[in-house]
Design an enzyme around this catalytic site. Structure first.
Site, PDB file in Angstrom:
ATOM      1  CE1 TYR A 182      11.539   2.154  -5.004  1.00  0.00           C
ATOM      2  CE2 TYR A 182       9.139   2.269  -5.063  1.00  0.00           C
ATOM      3  CZ  TYR A 182      10.320   1.670  -5.455  1.00  0.00           C
ATOM      4  OH  TYR A 182      10.286   0.587  -6.298  1.00  0.00           O
ATOM      5  CB  SER A 195       8.296   1.518  -9.340  1.00  0.00           C
ATOM      6  OG  SER A 195       7.202   1.479  -8.449  1.00  0.00           O
TER       7      SER A 195
HETATM    8  C1  8X3 Z   1       7.015  -0.898  -5.845  1.00  0.00           C
HETATM    9  C2  8X3 Z   1       5.643  -0.359  -5.945  1.00  0.00           C
HETATM   10  O1  8X3 Z   1       3.701   0.706  -4.666  1.00  0.00           O
HETATM   11  O2  8X3 Z   1       5.547  -0.123  -3.338  1.00  0.00           O
HETATM   12  O3  8X3 Z   1       7.865  -0.425  -6.804  1.00  0.00           O
HETATM   13  O4  8X3 Z   1       5.802   1.873  -4.631  1.00  0.00           O
HETATM   14  S1  8X3 Z   1       5.189   0.553  -4.565  1.00  0.00           S
END
Ligand code: 8X3
Length: 254
Positions: free
Chosen positions: A152, A139
């Site tokens: 994340y 990502s």
């Molecule tokens: C998803 C992109 O901007 O939500 O992998 O982290 S974000």
């Protein structure tokens, strides 16, 4: 059974979004696609649809965090030419000060350890043939941080490091390691899962953005990278919608 000579692609998290779109496109590109995900009904339905359309597709229920299950799945394959590590996702958007450690742990389990499990289990098969390809779906969160994203972002940074390090370690073998890092992609589940079913909060992520990427846009990128000649290694491909200049700079119309 895979027809003799047909290359095999394994896609994790193939029950929806980017995983499902990638399974479709790789099947269209001539791969026997193994669709894996925890939700068997969904992958079975997609595999049936692809088979009915004349493609080779097989559904296998799999939780990538379960190492014994991943090993059993890998040992049942005749061959593996492409592994798309797509299973993953975000949970929560809380500041570091108040984020739930259980969310962080779960994100590490799925995004990082899940990718480690499938990659370790399938690397022997990927190395055995003429040339294998490991795709790691990270990502833009694997490359820069943003407020509320730390859990994340940390997991995606770790997943990126797994891909980069693996590429260093296996150079000289016939295996490529490709990292695809998408930015804002509007799929049916990513943001809703992140906000635990709160569709209003999820909708705000995409509010006013003319054209977020679609799952098909990303699948197209993956399929392009995978179908380059074997000596061409697309190390890293960052793909964002035109309206997103960075993780925190997004053009929105009122
Ligand atoms: C998803 C992109 O901007 O939500 O992998 O982290 S974000």
């Amino acid at each position: 059974m895979t027809a003799v000579g047909t290359p095999v692609a394994v896609v994790t998290g193939a029950s929806s979004g980017i995983g499902a779109a990638t399974a479709r496109q790789l099947a269209g590109a001539g791969y026997h696609v193994f669709l894996t995900a925890r939700r068997e009904d969904r992958i079975a339905a997609l595999a049936a649809e692809l088979t009915a359309a004349g493609h080779q597709a097989t559904a296998r229920a799999l939780d990538v965090t379960d190492r014994a299950a991943v090993d059993a799945f890998a040992s049942g394959l005749d061959r593996c030419d492409v592994l798309v590590n797509n299973a993953g996702g975000a949970l929560g958007a809380d500041p570091v000060a108040t984020g739930d450690p259980a969310d962080w742990r779960r994100m590490f389990e799925v995004n990082v350890i899940g990718t480690l499990h499938t990659t370790q289990a399938l690397l022997p098969a990927l190395t055995a043939g003429d040339g294998g390809t490991v795709v790691v779906l990270t990502s833009t969160a694997g490359h820069a941080t943003y407020e509320g994203g730390a859990g994340y972002v940390a997991a995606k940074h770790a997943e990126r490091v797994l891909a980069e390090t693996l590429r260093l370690e296996i150079v000289g073998t016939p295996v490529r390691v490709i990292e695809i890092a998408p930015g804002m992609v509007k799929t049916e589940e990513f943001a809703t899962t992140r906000f635990r079913g709160d569709t209003e909060k999820a909708a705000k992520i995409y509010a006013g953005v003319a054209e977020p990427l679609t799952a098909d846009d990303v699948a197209d990128t993956i399929t392009w990278a995978v179908t380059r000649p074997p000596h061409v290694n697309v190390d890293l491909l960052v793909v964002r919608p035109r309206a997103q200049a960075s993780n925190t700079k997004v053009h929105r119309t009122p």
